[in-house]
Design a protein around this motif. Structure first.
Motif, PDB file in Angstrom:
ATOM      1  N   ASP A 180       0.819  -1.208   0.000  1.00  0.00           N
ATOM      2  CA  ASP A 180       0.000   0.000   0.000  1.00  0.00           C
ATOM      3  C   ASP A 180       0.853   1.259   0.000  1.00  0.00           C
ATOM      4  OD1 ASP A 180      -2.593  -1.031  -0.140  1.00  0.00           O
ATOM      5  OD2 ASP A 180      -2.552  -1.584   1.972  1.00  0.00           O
ATOM      6  N   ARG A 181       2.154   1.122  -0.259  1.00  0.00           N
ATOM      7  CA  ARG A 181       3.040   2.279  -0.353  1.00  0.00           C
ATOM      8  C   ARG A 181       3.412   2.599  -1.803  1.00  0.00           C
ATOM      9  NH1 ARG A 181       7.204   0.899   4.680  1.00  0.00           N
ATOM     10  NH2 ARG A 181       5.618   0.915   6.301  1.00  0.00           N
ATOM     11  N   ILE A 182       2.819   1.879  -2.722  1.00  0.00           N
ATOM     12  CA  ILE A 182       3.108   2.136  -4.125  1.00  0.00           C
ATOM     13  C   ILE A 182       2.452   3.437  -4.568  1.00  0.00           C
ATOM     14  CG2 ILE A 182       3.420  -0.283  -4.750  1.00  0.00           C
ATOM     15  CD1 ILE A 182       0.536  -0.359  -5.642  1.00  0.00           C
ATOM     16  N   ASP A 183       2.998   4.034  -5.624  1.00  0.00           N
ATOM     17  CA  ASP A 183       2.414   5.240  -6.208  1.00  0.00           C
ATOM     18  C   ASP A 183       2.488   5.115  -7.725  1.00  0.00           C
ATOM     19  OD1 ASP A 183       5.071   5.691  -6.856  1.00  0.00           O
ATOM     20  OD2 ASP A 183       5.376   7.162  -5.268  1.00  0.00           O
ATOM     21  N   ALA A 184       2.160   6.213  -8.419  1.00  0.00           N
ATOM     22  CA  ALA A 184       2.117   6.177  -9.876  1.00  0.00           C
ATOM     23  C   ALA A 184       3.493   5.939 -10.487  1.00  0.00           C
ATOM     24  CB  ALA A 184       1.533   7.483 -10.408  1.00  0.00           C
ATOM     25  N   ASN A 185       4.549   6.183  -9.758  1.00  0.00           N
ATOM     26  CA  ASN A 185       5.894   5.990 -10.301  1.00  0.00           C
ATOM     27  C   ASN A 185       6.412   4.572 -10.072  1.00  0.00           C
ATOM     28  OD1 ASN A 185       6.245   8.686 -11.207  1.00  0.00           O
ATOM     29  ND2 ASN A 185       6.617   9.335  -9.099  1.00  0.00           N
ATOM     30  N   SER A 186       5.927   3.904  -9.015  1.00  0.00           N
ATOM     31  CA  SER A 186       6.443   2.576  -8.691  1.00  0.00           C
ATOM     32  C   SER A 186       5.477   1.448  -9.030  1.00  0.00           C
ATOM     33  CB  SER A 186       6.789   2.504  -7.196  1.00  0.00           C
ATOM     34  OG  SER A 186       5.638   2.740  -6.399  1.00  0.00           O
ATOM     35  N   HIS A 239      -2.677   6.575 -11.794  1.00  0.00           N
ATOM     36  CA  HIS A 239      -2.696   7.973 -11.390  1.00  0.00           C
ATOM     37  C   HIS A 239      -4.088   8.577 -11.523  1.00  0.00           C
ATOM     38  CE1 HIS A 239      -2.174  12.364 -11.907  1.00  0.00           C
ATOM     39  NE2 HIS A 239      -1.227  12.206 -10.993  1.00  0.00           N
ATOM     40  N   THR A 240      -4.796   8.249 -12.600  1.00  0.00           N
ATOM     41  CA  THR A 240      -6.125   8.808 -12.827  1.00  0.00           C
ATOM     42  C   THR A 240      -7.127   8.301 -11.802  1.00  0.00           C
ATOM     43  OG1 THR A 240      -5.713   9.057 -15.175  1.00  0.00           O
ATOM     44  CG2 THR A 240      -8.002   9.047 -14.480  1.00  0.00           C
ATOM     45  N   ILE A 241      -7.080   6.996 -11.522  1.00  0.00           N
ATOM     46  CA  ILE A 241      -7.995   6.452 -10.523  1.00  0.00           C
ATOM     47  C   ILE A 241      -7.702   7.076  -9.157  1.00  0.00           C
ATOM     48  CG2 ILE A 241      -8.757   4.356  -9.345  1.00  0.00           C
ATOM     49  CD1 ILE A 241      -8.037   2.797 -11.863  1.00  0.00           C
ATOM     50  N   THR A 242      -6.432   7.288  -8.874  1.00  0.00           N
ATOM     51  CA  THR A 242      -6.053   7.845  -7.580  1.00  0.00           C
ATOM     52  C   THR A 242      -6.462   9.303  -7.444  1.00  0.00           C
ATOM     53  OG1 THR A 242      -4.151   6.345  -7.478  1.00  0.00           O
ATOM     54  CG2 THR A 242      -4.123   8.242  -5.991  1.00  0.00           C
ATOM     55  N   GLU A 243      -6.105  10.112  -8.447  1.00  0.00           N
ATOM     56  CA  GLU A 243      -6.300  11.557  -8.347  1.00  0.00           C
ATOM     57  C   GLU A 243      -7.559  12.056  -9.048  1.00  0.00           C
ATOM     58  OE1 GLU A 243      -4.447  13.241  -6.426  1.00  0.00           O
ATOM     59  OE2 GLU A 243      -2.900  11.726  -6.055  1.00  0.00           O
ATOM     60  N   GLY A 244      -8.192  11.229  -9.863  1.00  0.00           N
ATOM     61  CA  GLY A 244      -9.382  11.664 -10.588  1.00  0.00           C
ATOM     62  C   GLY A 244      -9.038  12.149 -11.986  1.00  0.00           C
ATOM     63  N   GLY A 245     -10.084  12.362 -12.819  1.00  0.00           N
ATOM     64  CA  GLY A 245      -9.882  12.783 -14.208  1.00  0.00           C
ATOM     65  C   GLY A 245      -9.856  14.291 -14.344  1.00  0.00           C
ATOM     66  N   ARG A 246     -10.430  14.771 -15.444  1.00  0.00           N
ATOM     67  CA  ARG A 246     -10.408  16.199 -15.721  1.00  0.00           C
ATOM     68  C   ARG A 246     -11.294  16.949 -14.740  1.00  0.00           C
ATOM     69  NH1 ARG A 246     -12.308  15.466 -21.788  1.00  0.00           N
ATOM     70  NH2 ARG A 246     -13.572  13.952 -20.619  1.00  0.00           N
ATOM     71  N   ASP A 247     -10.856  18.146 -14.356  1.00  0.00           N
ATOM     72  CA  ASP A 247     -11.599  18.947 -13.391  1.00  0.00           C
ATOM     73  C   ASP A 247     -12.989  19.275 -13.916  1.00  0.00           C
ATOM     74  OD1 ASP A 247      -9.431  18.930 -11.730  1.00  0.00           O
ATOM     75  OD2 ASP A 247      -8.656  20.874 -12.406  1.00  0.00           O
ATOM     76  N   GLY A 256      -9.321   8.355  -1.592  1.00  0.00           N
ATOM     77  CA  GLY A 256      -9.899   8.352  -0.262  1.00  0.00           C
ATOM     78  C   GLY A 256     -10.764   7.143   0.018  1.00  0.00           C
ATOM     79  N   THR A 257     -11.065   6.357  -1.021  1.00  0.00           N
ATOM     80  CA  THR A 257     -11.939   5.181  -0.877  1.00  0.00           C
ATOM     81  C   THR A 257     -11.176   3.878  -1.016  1.00  0.00           C
ATOM     82  OG1 THR A 257     -13.751   6.472  -1.835  1.00  0.00           O
ATOM     83  CG2 THR A 257     -14.032   4.080  -1.733  1.00  0.00           C
ATOM     84  N   LEU A 258     -10.272   3.817  -1.983  1.00  0.00           N
ATOM     85  CA  LEU A 258      -9.518   2.595  -2.258  1.00  0.00           C
ATOM     86  C   LEU A 258      -8.077   2.736  -1.787  1.00  0.00           C
ATOM     87  CD1 LEU A 258     -10.757   1.870  -5.899  1.00  0.00           C
ATOM     88  CD2 LEU A 258     -11.626   0.880  -3.765  1.00  0.00           C
ATOM     89  N   LYS A 259      -7.504   1.631  -1.345  1.00  0.00           N
ATOM     90  CA  LYS A 259      -6.093   1.601  -0.992  1.00  0.00           C
ATOM     91  C   LYS A 259      -5.260   1.550  -2.269  1.00  0.00           C
ATOM     92  CE  LYS A 259      -6.915  -1.038   3.258  1.00  0.00           C
ATOM     93  NZ  LYS A 259      -6.631  -2.310   3.965  1.00  0.00           N
ATOM     94  N   PRO A 260      -3.982   1.964  -2.199  1.00  0.00           N
ATOM     95  CA  PRO A 260      -3.115   1.880  -3.381  1.00  0.00           C
ATOM     96  C   PRO A 260      -3.058   0.473  -3.973  1.00  0.00           C
ATOM     97  CG  PRO A 260      -2.077   3.245  -1.732  1.00  0.00           C
ATOM     98  CD  PRO A 260      -3.304   2.672  -1.094  1.00  0.00           C
ATOM     99  N   SER A 261      -3.045  -0.548  -3.125  1.00  0.00           N
ATOM    100  CA  SER A 261      -3.002  -1.914  -3.637  1.00  0.00           C
ATOM    101  C   SER A 261      -4.285  -2.257  -4.378  1.00  0.00           C
ATOM    102  CB  SER A 261      -2.787  -2.898  -2.486  1.00  0.00           C
ATOM    103  OG  SER A 261      -3.806  -2.764  -1.505  1.00  0.00           O
ATOM    104  N   VAL A 266      -7.438  -2.894  -9.666  1.00  0.00           N
ATOM    105  CA  VAL A 266      -8.482  -2.512 -10.612  1.00  0.00           C
ATOM    106  C   VAL A 266      -7.879  -1.913 -11.875  1.00  0.00           C
ATOM    107  CG1 VAL A 266      -8.880  -0.183  -9.703  1.00  0.00           C
ATOM    108  CG2 VAL A 266     -10.754  -1.430 -10.798  1.00  0.00           C
ATOM    109  N   ALA A 267      -6.773  -1.190 -11.759  1.00  0.00           N
ATOM    110  CA  ALA A 267      -6.109  -0.635 -12.935  1.00  0.00           C
ATOM    111  C   ALA A 267      -5.579  -1.759 -13.824  1.00  0.00           C
ATOM    112  CB  ALA A 267      -4.974   0.294 -12.519  1.00  0.00           C
ATOM    113  N   SER A 268      -5.019  -2.787 -13.224  1.00  0.00           N
ATOM    114  CA  SER A 268      -4.521  -3.932 -13.989  1.00  0.00           C
ATOM    115  C   SER A 268      -5.673  -4.658 -14.677  1.00  0.00           C
ATOM    116  CB  SER A 268      -3.768  -4.892 -13.071  1.00  0.00           C
ATOM    117  OG  SER A 268      -2.636  -4.268 -12.496  1.00  0.00           O
TER     118      SER A 268
END
Length: 320
Positions: A180-186, A239-247, A256-261, A266-268
């Motif tokens: 759960d420490r992964i981000d868009a870069n890792s 990144h999009t699922i984490t931060e959202g799409g276009r403003d 705020g709802t899903l963990k990074p893992s 779901v992205a995979s």
């Protein structure tokens, strides 16, 4: 009462020992404990204040006590204060633990009765520290014998196996948190069937309203074609699922709802739907996205970078 260690040495030394003990026992990461935890600084301040208060109180008591002494008592106190530390009973007792020699005046009592060209030998005893250390080794040997040869305590091999098992458990516990420490870069693409099944469950729970069960698109875009509004690939989708799409009109942020893992799962799963044929799919939206990690010459060759976006891409590039 005479104090062999002056107050300007006692107070800083005791304070420094307490300070180092706090820094050693309090886990504060890469910052000092007294900076990371304000309560530690408050404790140190009051401890220093208490030290000074005790010294002042003791000094006042000594002055009051001295003022009520008789002249004879003052004389005895002065004589006691005049004794050097090396002449005190405490110093002599400590010294007796390390050195036991006869004074020069009494060397005749331990003089051996033989002579080597005028050279005489004294029968000095072994140093007490050496003898005491020898007794300690005997005691240690007895304890070792009882523990490892009578009570069958764990030997070096057994202790190694225990430590390795403890390390394995510690690594497993760390991995449970590390995912759960992964981000868009890792983040990396997951391809195991079990992982995709978990991703599908998350998709069906949270994404059907906008993308349909077959991901053909409803309010949200079609996720099965090669067109992407803000970029494809595991890093962009994550990144999009984490931060959202276009403003204002894009997908909401799910961090705020899903963990990074869970977002990785779901992205995979979304990327595993590429090339499927949903019923009545929504018209393409966005632009065709190609992985820049692939070169023209390697387009037909398997490339482990196929599952990842190049590290040079900025986090602002995002999936649908």
């Amino acid at each position: 009462m005479k104090k062999f260690i002056p107050v300007y040495v006692r107070v800083p030394v005791i304070f420094a020992l307490v300070f180092m003990a706090l820094e050693y026992f309090i886990d504060s990461g890469d910052r000092p404990a007294f900076l990371k935890y304000p309560e530690v600084s408050i404790f140190l301040f009051f401890f220093l204040f208490l030290q000074v208060a005790i010294e002042i109180t003791i000094s006042a008591i000594d002055r009051v006590t001295y003022s009520i002494l008789t002249e004879e008592q003052k004389k005895k106190l002065a004589e006691a204060d005049a004794i050097e530390f090396k002449d005190t009973k405490l110093y002599k007792k400590i010294k007796s633990w390390f050195v036991k020699v006869k004074p020069i005046e009494e060397e005749g009592e331990i003089l051996l009765h033989h002579d080597y060209d005028g050279i005489k030998e004294l029968d000095n005893v072994l140093p007490p520290w050496w003898i005491n250390l020898f007794y300690v080794t005997i005691l240690f040997g007895l304890v070792y014998l009882v523990k490892y040869h009578i009570l069958d305590g764990p030997d070096q091999k057994k202790e190694f196996e225990i430590e390795m098992e403890e390390a394995r458990i510690a690594v497993e516990e760390y991995n449970k948190l590390a995912k759960d420490r992964i981000d868009a870069n890792s983040v990396t693409l997951l391809t195991e069937a079990s992982d995709l099944a978990e991703g599908k469950k998350i998709f069906e729970t949270n994404c059907l309203a906008c993308h349909r069960a077959d991901a053909g698109g409803a309010i949200g875009p079609n996720l099965t074609d090669e067109y992407w509004i803000l970029g494809g690939g595991i890093k962009n989708v994550f990144h999009t699922i984490t931060e959202g799409g276009r403003d204002g009109k894009g997908m909401v942020a799910w961090k705020g709802t899903l963990k990074p893992s869970e977002i990785q799962l779901v992205a995979s799963y979304v990327l595993s739907l590429q090339g499927t044929n949903p019923v009545d799919p929504k018209a393409p939206d966005g632009e065709i996205w190609k992985d820049e990690a692939k070169t023209d010459g390697d387009s037909d060759k398997p490339n482990e970078e196929d599952t990842q976006q190049t590290t040079e891409e900025t986090p602002e590039v995002a999936a649908k």
